[in-house]
Design a protein around this motif. Structure first.
Motif, PDB file in Angstrom:
ATOM      1  N   ALA A 172       0.792  -1.258   0.138  1.00 28.40           N
ATOM      2  CA  ALA A 172      -0.051   0.036   0.142  1.00 28.40           C
ATOM      3  C   ALA A 172       0.932   1.123  -0.009  1.00 28.40           C
ATOM      4  CB  ALA A 172      -1.046  -0.050   1.209  1.00 28.40           C
ATOM      5  N   PRO A 173       1.891   1.392   0.899  1.00 29.36           N
ATOM      6  CA  PRO A 173       2.883   2.633   0.953  1.00 29.36           C
ATOM      7  C   PRO A 173       3.246   2.999  -0.366  1.00 29.36           C
ATOM      8  CG  PRO A 173       3.347   1.256   2.824  1.00 29.36           C
ATOM      9  CD  PRO A 173       2.487   0.473   1.769  1.00 29.36           C
ATOM     10  N   ARG A 174       3.374   2.150  -1.537  1.00 26.96           N
ATOM     11  CA  ARG A 174       3.920   2.411  -2.833  1.00 26.96           C
ATOM     12  C   ARG A 174       3.093   2.289  -3.718  1.00 26.96           C
ATOM     13  NH1 ARG A 174       8.787  -1.835  -3.868  1.00 26.96           N
ATOM     14  NH2 ARG A 174       9.448  -0.228  -5.211  1.00 26.96           N
ATOM     15  N   ALA A 177      -3.754   2.742  -3.746  1.00 25.52           N
ATOM     16  CA  ALA A 177      -4.165   2.265  -2.326  1.00 25.52           C
ATOM     17  C   ALA A 177      -5.115   3.482  -2.086  1.00 25.52           C
ATOM     18  CB  ALA A 177      -2.687   2.600  -1.429  1.00 25.52           C
ATOM     19  N   ARG A 178      -5.990   2.917  -1.202  1.00 29.17           N
ATOM     20  CA  ARG A 178      -7.269   3.711  -0.334  1.00 29.17           C
ATOM     21  C   ARG A 178      -7.180   3.415   1.000  1.00 29.17           C
ATOM     22  NH1 ARG A 178     -11.181   1.949  -5.324  1.00 29.17           N
ATOM     23  NH2 ARG A 178      -9.597   2.106  -6.573  1.00 29.17           N
ATOM     24  N   SER A 179      -8.122   3.944   1.766  1.00 28.60           N
ATOM     25  CA  SER A 179      -7.861   3.800   3.286  1.00 28.60           C
ATOM     26  C   SER A 179      -7.964   2.254   3.707  1.00 28.60           C
ATOM     27  CB  SER A 179      -8.997   4.523   3.770  1.00 28.60           C
ATOM     28  OG  SER A 179     -10.283   4.126   3.382  1.00 28.60           O
ATOM     29  N   VAL A 180      -9.083   1.462   2.787  1.00 24.84           N
ATOM     30  CA  VAL A 180      -9.011   0.136   3.229  1.00 24.84           C
ATOM     31  C   VAL A 180      -7.583  -0.744   2.954  1.00 24.84           C
ATOM     32  CG1 VAL A 180      -9.947  -0.813   0.887  1.00 24.84           C
ATOM     33  CG2 VAL A 180     -10.458  -2.084   3.064  1.00 24.84           C
ATOM     34  N   CYS A 181      -6.914  -0.243   2.131  1.00 23.03           N
ATOM     35  CA  CYS A 181      -5.507  -0.935   1.978  1.00 23.03           C
ATOM     36  C   CYS A 181      -4.614  -0.899   3.100  1.00 23.03           C
ATOM     37  CB  CYS A 181      -5.046  -0.369   0.628  1.00 23.03           C
ATOM     38  SG  CYS A 181      -5.913  -0.516  -0.877  1.00 23.03           S
ATOM     39  N   GLU A 199      -5.721  -0.445   6.124  1.00 22.26           N
ATOM     40  CA  GLU A 199      -6.138  -1.051   7.339  1.00 22.26           C
ATOM     41  C   GLU A 199      -6.279  -2.782   7.300  1.00 22.26           C
ATOM     42  OE1 GLU A 199      -7.694   0.807   9.768  1.00 22.26           O
ATOM     43  OE2 GLU A 199      -6.852   2.765   8.623  1.00 22.26           O
ATOM     44  N   GLU A 200      -6.572  -3.180   6.028  1.00 28.77           N
ATOM     45  CA  GLU A 200      -6.713  -4.777   6.067  1.00 28.77           C
ATOM     46  C   GLU A 200      -5.947  -5.306   5.199  1.00 28.77           C
ATOM     47  OE1 GLU A 200     -10.411  -7.300   4.677  1.00 28.77           O
ATOM     48  OE2 GLU A 200     -10.972  -5.507   5.335  1.00 28.77           O
ATOM     49  N   GLU A 201      -5.250  -6.196   5.531  1.00 27.66           N
ATOM     50  CA  GLU A 201      -4.300  -7.079   4.585  1.00 27.66           C
ATOM     51  C   GLU A 201      -5.370  -8.017   3.592  1.00 27.66           C
ATOM     52  OE1 GLU A 201      -1.235  -9.134   6.425  1.00 27.66           O
ATOM     53  OE2 GLU A 201      -0.102  -8.569   4.475  1.00 27.66           O
ATOM     54  N   PRO A 202      -5.068  -7.714   2.251  1.00 25.34           N
ATOM     55  CA  PRO A 202      -6.087  -8.603   1.395  1.00 25.34           C
ATOM     56  C   PRO A 202      -5.605  -9.903   1.229  1.00 25.34           C
ATOM     57  CG  PRO A 202      -4.444  -7.068   0.192  1.00 25.34           C
ATOM     58  CD  PRO A 202      -3.979  -6.644   1.798  1.00 25.34           C
ATOM     59  N   ARG A 203      -6.609 -10.889   0.938  1.00 25.83           N
ATOM     60  CA  ARG A 203      -6.351 -12.135   0.876  1.00 25.83           C
ATOM     61  C   ARG A 203      -6.050 -12.621  -0.571  1.00 25.83           C
ATOM     62  NH1 ARG A 203     -10.302 -15.970   4.207  1.00 25.83           N
ATOM     63  NH2 ARG A 203     -11.814 -14.661   3.190  1.00 25.83           N
ATOM     64  N   LEU A 204      -5.179 -13.651  -0.860  1.00 28.93           N
ATOM     65  CA  LEU A 204      -5.119 -14.037  -2.074  1.00 28.93           C
ATOM     66  C   LEU A 204      -6.220 -14.670  -2.593  1.00 28.93           C
ATOM     67  CD1 LEU A 204      -2.537 -14.260  -3.925  1.00 28.93           C
ATOM     68  CD2 LEU A 204      -2.207 -16.545  -3.022  1.00 28.93           C
ATOM     69  N   LEU A 205      -7.032 -14.027  -3.746  1.00 27.55           N
ATOM     70  CA  LEU A 205      -8.208 -14.551  -4.151  1.00 27.55           C
ATOM     71  C   LEU A 205      -8.441 -14.362  -5.488  1.00 27.55           C
ATOM     72  CD1 LEU A 205     -10.702 -12.586  -1.531  1.00 27.55           C
ATOM     73  CD2 LEU A 205      -9.862 -15.066  -1.345  1.00 27.55           C
ATOM     74  N   ALA A 206      -9.184 -15.183  -6.173  1.00 30.56           N
ATOM     75  CA  ALA A 206      -9.514 -14.962  -7.565  1.00 30.56           C
ATOM     76  C   ALA A 206     -10.600 -14.021  -7.871  1.00 30.56           C
ATOM     77  CB  ALA A 206      -9.652 -16.377  -7.930  1.00 30.56           C
ATOM     78  N   CYS A 219      -5.505  -8.184  -3.621  1.00 30.13           N
ATOM     79  CA  CYS A 219      -5.440  -6.830  -3.897  1.00 30.13           C
ATOM     80  C   CYS A 219      -7.006  -6.633  -3.695  1.00 30.13           C
ATOM     81  CB  CYS A 219      -4.935  -6.430  -5.249  1.00 30.13           C
ATOM     82  SG  CYS A 219      -5.395  -4.524  -5.373  1.00 30.13           S
ATOM     83  N   HIS A 220      -7.208  -5.533  -2.829  1.00 26.44           N
ATOM     84  CA  HIS A 220      -8.766  -5.356  -2.760  1.00 26.44           C
ATOM     85  C   HIS A 220      -9.505  -5.017  -3.793  1.00 26.44           C
ATOM     86  CE1 HIS A 220      -8.261  -5.953   1.717  1.00 26.44           C
ATOM     87  NE2 HIS A 220      -7.516  -4.762   1.839  1.00 26.44           N
ATOM     88  N   PHE A 221      -8.474  -4.512  -4.741  1.00 30.44           N
ATOM     89  CA  PHE A 221      -9.292  -3.873  -6.182  1.00 30.44           C
ATOM     90  C   PHE A 221      -8.893  -4.573  -7.221  1.00 30.44           C
ATOM     91  CE2 PHE A 221      -9.201  -0.632  -2.687  1.00 30.44           C
ATOM     92  CZ  PHE A 221     -10.257  -0.511  -2.421  1.00 30.44           C
ATOM     93  N   SER A 222      -8.403  -5.823  -6.980  1.00 30.60           N
ATOM     94  CA  SER A 222      -7.803  -6.370  -8.240  1.00 30.60           C
ATOM     95  C   SER A 222      -8.701  -6.339  -9.692  1.00 30.60           C
ATOM     96  CB  SER A 222      -7.486  -8.085  -8.098  1.00 30.60           C
ATOM     97  OG  SER A 222      -8.594  -8.552  -7.561  1.00 30.60           O
ATOM     98  N   GLU A 223     -10.024  -6.282  -9.448  1.00 32.57           N
ATOM     99  CA  GLU A 223     -10.917  -6.284 -10.374  1.00 32.57           C
ATOM    100  C   GLU A 223     -10.539  -4.818 -11.305  1.00 32.57           C
ATOM    101  OE1 GLU A 223     -11.848  -6.044  -7.630  1.00 32.57           O
ATOM    102  OE2 GLU A 223     -13.019  -4.174  -7.313  1.00 32.57           O
ATOM    103  N   GLU A 224     -10.146  -4.032 -10.431  1.00 30.86           N
ATOM    104  CA  GLU A 224     -10.043  -2.768 -11.375  1.00 30.86           C
ATOM    105  C   GLU A 224      -8.903  -2.875 -12.457  1.00 30.86           C
ATOM    106  OE1 GLU A 224      -9.658   0.577  -8.704  1.00 30.86           O
ATOM    107  OE2 GLU A 224     -11.543  -0.153  -7.511  1.00 30.86           O
ATOM    108  N   LEU A 225      -7.946  -3.704 -12.196  1.00 28.28           N
ATOM    109  CA  LEU A 225      -6.794  -3.625 -13.058  1.00 28.28           C
ATOM    110  C   LEU A 225      -6.940  -4.345 -14.346  1.00 28.28           C
ATOM    111  CD1 LEU A 225      -4.014  -4.485 -10.405  1.00 28.28           C
ATOM    112  CD2 LEU A 225      -4.364  -2.572 -11.888  1.00 28.28           C
TER     113      LEU A 225
END
Lengths: 336, 735
Positions: B305-307, B311-315, B317-324, B346-352
């Motif tokens: 998140a720092p790089r 990154a948004r606030s949830v990033c 706060e909460e460590e994202p899990r490895l999900l599909a 990544c919390h927002f992997s769908e945006e990628l």
């Protein structure tokens, strides 16, 4: 390997020659062997002095004397290293430096040899154990003992050990450990078992004293080099191959960790000879140490030269052995 | 290059059956340290199927090597390993030495990074291979040696009978790595873990070793875990790929998926920060801001998140899990056994979806701790420039003039005998008559593999060592005949940036003192130095407040910036850059490359860029000279050289560089060189490259070869539009 050996042996010859020159010059310029005679009151007859000068070859120039000392050509048959003669002594006309030094050498080698073997064996053991259990209580204990031993002066420690020996004998109520003498005389005519007990009684204390410093420094070296090897990639690969731990330690770690120790031990020989002089003095052995001190007291320059040269030869020999051992231990050196 | 096709697995074997050879679940490794527990690996899970190749990529400190060491049980005793790793169903985490040594080398084998230190120097190569055989098989020593011979043949070592009896120091790095591969293969393991197996090798040798590794896999049917920082190496050699960051697996999936459709900003950033051979050089690299997190002070949320520009606030706060991500854009959990799934943390992997690196990352040169004030810094930097005397206008357009010239430069290092006499018994011909021109405001790259003489050339040009013969001119002044005293004032103009940013800065000096030292040496003792140091720090994208800090407080990339600032202190005209980015991680490297490009534009500098990395060279250089064994074999503009290389060596060099693109990498045509670089003490007659030349070996007739053997080719334009030194040169298009 043969080429390597021959080259190393030939390589030590110039060093030996240099050592002989240095020995001779250093002793020769360090004082007049006849000072005592010349200072006598009333002054002795000049012819007496002249006679002594001629006997000690002091009437010749230094280069001439060196040549004479080495070859014996032009001397009276009592000088010439190449003929096995070490030169006339100031102590008395009949004092044979060569015979004397040979006898003493046996006594001293016994001590130096025993001290080296024990120091080396224990140092390797302590170093390996220390490295394998780095930062354990055992490691800290061995480290503490090591530094304590390094900090202790030999003559002082020798005195302590002597006292400890006496206390031990009192405790047991028998003369188990000898605190004085080399035991050479006592061992004569004994059977094998007698010789062994004799050696144990007379050698235990001086050997402990003499080996202590070397043990301490060598065990530290062994620990460091073992640690380095234990963290090396090839030890990791040896483990990854599936070799059991003890095989990894013995075959891959210890074997390579011994290489740097060879040099350290070779260099340490000089220190052991030093220590032997002091140890022999405290325990009153008739070894090379005593021979040296007497020679200094008597201003016996040829005896001093003989002693110094012998020490030099021992150091050169030790280095030669270390070099050859290096070749055996490390193939990279062998095929250079 | 053959690779196991993951598609076949998909069809024939349903997930979760017995073809799993390695199963890692929630593996965590913690090291105790003076500053508290250090979580090097956190909850890594993956499975490896029979015959499959899995690549694990990550930068230094990502935990990729520690994971494998933990599986092999090779970590130091103080490491705390939790979780599970099963080889063929057998749990191996926490096994006693006696038990795990039955598995190691038998069912699971490992190859390490540095072939020069991986073999024990005191035993023969044959012995060390046979030892592995004897550890697990009840055979005699003779049989084990016979097997060792067989293995050496398999990994492609010439004269195996003879090599068997040799010691490691008698073998080259590439050979030694093959021996290590042979050791790994010895008992036909089910899993081979290769930890950066080619990082320490030259590219042409890397290609050979990767081939040997492929051969080993084919022969043994072993599954492979290939750990590397080089995205190009994994692209062509693995079926699946896992990306690690801050001790965690942050993305995992089939190799094409991860390369073409990354779902984690970090993976996208890595791809964007890579200079590429197969792309136009004018594109600016997009570095990832900042540096990898300290494992001692991991952020609470996502470690990236720092790089992360997303990154948004949830990033935080909460460590994202490895999900599909499923077809509806929902993030869903998939079992670890599902080896076709593409998962990302990544919390927002769908945006990628369909994102390009440039959408997210900026092609900037400024580093992390100044990011907040980029605009401010840029303004200051410009001001600083004005004061430094940057000549951004004048440099353009003006007539090209050679500023630094080299003519027939030769450097021989004597080899002396070991005895007392130290007789001269030969010489290493490090540089054998090369000529170069460095023009004003251009970047000339000097490229070659280790031992080709490129660094020696750089040092000669700076007169840090004296040439054997030849001429070096700087603006018409003959440097080669100057005394050190005469040379000193000219050193202001010619400065050097070193390869290793850790060794080239005195750890006991503050950054200010380091940067001010050249000024002190050149007698600028007045108060201006302090101000100048601040300007320089800003110029290289560092916080000017940090001058009072010591080098160890900075990361590798920041240190290299300090090194650059020091080189710029005296307003030089020419910078000699000796492998300036090869010690840096990819994401950091891009920032430094951008910085060098900016500085050149702003200050009108000329660069001599010494490098072994053709991708970086293609990106940064205007002209390129390729060196082989002390000679320049080809030189031309970057476009000419990369689009139509004429010398077989250049062709081989370019073709040996792995492309970070799975499809291109698997389908491209290869020109392979065999063997190792000959000793510069005894170079081949005629053309020095002929012993490894594919053209010499395969294309030329006996008569044509005579010329290669007898006549050293001169560096001439043979109708290819640029100069090459090959009697039979023919330009080839490789892309």
């Amino acid at each position: 390997m043969l080429v390597y050996t021959v080259r190393r042996v030939l390589g030590s010859i110039p060093i030996l020659i240099l050592a002989s020159v240095l020995t001779f010059v250093l002793i020769d310029v360090s004082g007049d062997p006849l000072t005592e005679l010349r200072m006598q009151q009333p002054p002795p007859d000049p012819s007496v002095i002249q006679l002594q000068e001629e006997r000690l070859y002091l009437d010749r120039s230094m280069p001439e004397r060196y040549w004479l000392w080495v070859t014996g050509i032009g001397g009276n048959g009592d000088i010439g290293l190449l003929q096995g003669e070490f030169g006339p002594s100031t102590q008395s006309n009949s004092y044979d430096i060569g015979a004397n030094i040979a006898e003493r050498l046996g006594v001293t080698l016994r001590l130096v040899g025993a001290a080296m073997v024990f120091a080396l064996g224990l140092a390797i053991l302590a170093g390996v154990v220390s490295a394998m259990r780095q930062y354990s209580k055992l490691d800290y204990t061995l480290t503490f003992i090591g530094f304590l031993a390094l900090a202790m002066p030999v003559f002082w420690f020798a005195g302590i050990m002597q006292q400890a020996g006496v206390a031990f004998n009192d405790l047991v109520g028998d003369q188990v450990l000898a605190t004085i003498g080399d035991g050479v005389y006592q061992a004569q005519g004994e059977d094998l078992w007698g010789r062994i007990t004799n050696a144990f009684a007379y050698m235990t204390l001086p050997t402990i004293v003499l080996m202590l410093t070397s043990f301490a420094s060598w065990s530290r070296y062994q620990r460091t080099s073992m640690l380095e090897v234990l963290n090396s990639d090839y030890v990791r690969l040896a483990r990854a191959k599936g070799l059991p731990n003890r095989v990894v330690i013995r075959r891959h770690a210890l074997r390579t960790a011994l290489i740097p120790l060879t040099t350290v031990v070779a260099v340490g020989i000089a220190g052991i000879i030093d220590g032997a002089v002091l140890t022999e003095r405290v325990f009153q052995w008739r070894g090379l140490g005593e021979f040296f001190i007497t020679a200094v007291e008597k201003n016996d320059s040829y005896a001093l030269m003989a002693w110094l040269l012998l020490s030099g030869v021992m150091v050169i020999l030790a280095n030669l052995i270390a070099d050859l051992l290096y070749g055996v231990l490390d193939p990279r050196i062998r095929y250079e | 290059m053959t690779t196991t096709d993951h598609m076949s697995n998909e069809e024939t074997v349903p997930p979760g059956t017995g073809d799993v050879v390695l199963e890692v679940r929630d593996l965590s490794v913690t090291f105790p340290s003076d500053d508290g527990p250090l979580p090097a690996v956190r909850e890594v899970s993956y499975v490896l199927r029979r015959g499959e190749a899995l690549g694990i990529v990550g930068e230094s400190g990502s935990g990729k090597s520690v994971t494998s060491m933990a599986i092999m049980g090779l970590l130091p005793k103080n490491a705390r390993v939790e979780g599970s790793a099963k080889v063929l169903g057998q749990e191996i985490v926490g096994l006693k030495d006696a038990q795990i040594s039955k598995v190691r080398g038998n069912k699971i084998a490992m190859i390490f990074q540095d072939p020069l230190t991986s073999l024990n120097p005191v035993y023969t190569v044959g012995y060390q291979i046979a030892e592995a055989v004897l550890a697990h098989r009840k055979v005699g020593k003779k049989a084990a040696m016979a097997r060792a011979l067989e293995l050496l043949e398999l990994v492609g070592i010439p004269n195996p009978e003879q090599r068997l009896k040799q010691y490691p120091h008698e073998l080259s790095g590439g050979m030694r790595q093959r021996v290590v591969i042979a050791v790994a293969m010895a008992n036909e393991p089910d899993v081979i873990i290769a930890d950066e197996p080619t990082t320490a090798l030259d590219v042409t040798v890397q290609a050979q070793v990767l081939e040997a590794l492929e051969a080993a896999r084919k022969e043994t049917g072993a599954a492979l875990v290939l750990i590397t920082h080089d995205l190009g190496v994994v692209a062509g050699h693995v079926d699946r790929i896992g990306v690690m960051y801050g001790g965690r697996m942050v993305e995992m999936g089939p190799v094409e998926e991860v390369f073409y459709r990354p779902r984690m900003p970090y993976a996208l950033g890595l791809l964007g920060s890579l200079p590429r051979l197969d792309e136009d050089r004018s594109e600016r690299l997009t570095p990832i801001m900042g540096t990898p997190p300290s494992l001692l002070a991991l952020p609470r949320g996502c470690a990236f998140a720092p790089r992360c520009p997303m990154a948004r606030s949830v990033c935080h706060e909460e460590e994202p899990r490895l999900l599909a991500t499923d077809e509806n854009g929902e993030r869903v959990r998939v079992p670890v056994e599902d080896t076709d799934a593409h998962t990302a943390a990544c919390h927002f992997s769908e945006e990628l979806e369909n994102a390009q690196p440039t959408d997210l990352f900026k092609g900037t040169a400024v580093d992390a701790d100044t990011v907040e004030a980029v605009d401010e810094e840029e303004r200051q930097a410009e001001e600083a420039l004005a004061e430094v005397g940057g000549s951004s206008d004048t440099a353009d357009g003006s007539g090209r003039e050679a500023i630094l010239t080299v003519r027939d430069l030769v450097k021989h290092f004597p080899i002396r005998s070991k005895g007392l006499l130290k007789r001269r018994i030969g010489e290493v011909q490090a540089v054998s008559g090369i000529s170069l021109d460095l023009y004003e405001h251009e970047t000339l790259a000097l490229v070659g593999e280790s031992g080709c003489g490129k660094s020696t050339t750089a040092r000669l040009m700076l007169q840090l060592i004296k040439q054997t013969s030849g001429e070096i001119g700087y603006k018409g002044q003959a440097l080669h005949s100057m005394s050190p005293r005469q040379m000193r004032p000219l050193r202001r103009d010619l400065q050097l940036v070193f390869q290793d940013p850790f060794a080239s800065l005195d750890p006991r000096m503050t950054v200010s003192d380091i940067i001010a030292e050249p000024m002190r040496i050149h007698g600028e003792r007045n108060g201006g130095a302090k101000k100048r140091v601040r300007e320089l720090l800003e110029l290289v994208g560092l916080n000017s407040e940090h001058g009072s800090r010591y080098p160890h407080e900075f990361s590798g990339g920041q240190r290299q910036r300090i090194g650059i600032a020091r080189a710029l202190a005296l307003n030089p005209k020419v910078l000699i850059l000796d492998e300036p980015v090869s010690a840096l991680d990819v994401s950091i490297q891009a920032g430094v490359i951008n910085l060098l490009e900016d500085l050149q534009d702003d200050l009108g500098l000329s660069y001599l860029f010494v490098s072994h990395d053709l991708s970086v060279v293609k990106h940064i250089a205007d002209r390129v000279a390729v060196m082989y064994l002390g000679k320049i074999v080809e030189t031309g503009t970057t476009d000419q050289l990369f689009s139509a290389p004429a010398h077989p060596y250049t062709q081989a060099l370019i073709s040996a560089i792995p492309l970070p693109d799975p499809v291109k990498e698997r389908t491209r045509e290869r020109i392979v060189v065999t063997g190792d670089v000959p000793s510069p003490a005894n170079p081949p007659s005629g053309c020095r490259f002929r012993t490894r030349c594919p053209k010499f070996a395969d294309e030329l007739s006996e008569n044509e070869r005579v010329k290669c053997v007898e006549e050293p080719p001169e560096l001439l334009d043979r109708g290819t539009g640029h100069q090459d030194a090959c009697h039979y040169s023919r330009a080839v298009e490789l892309f």
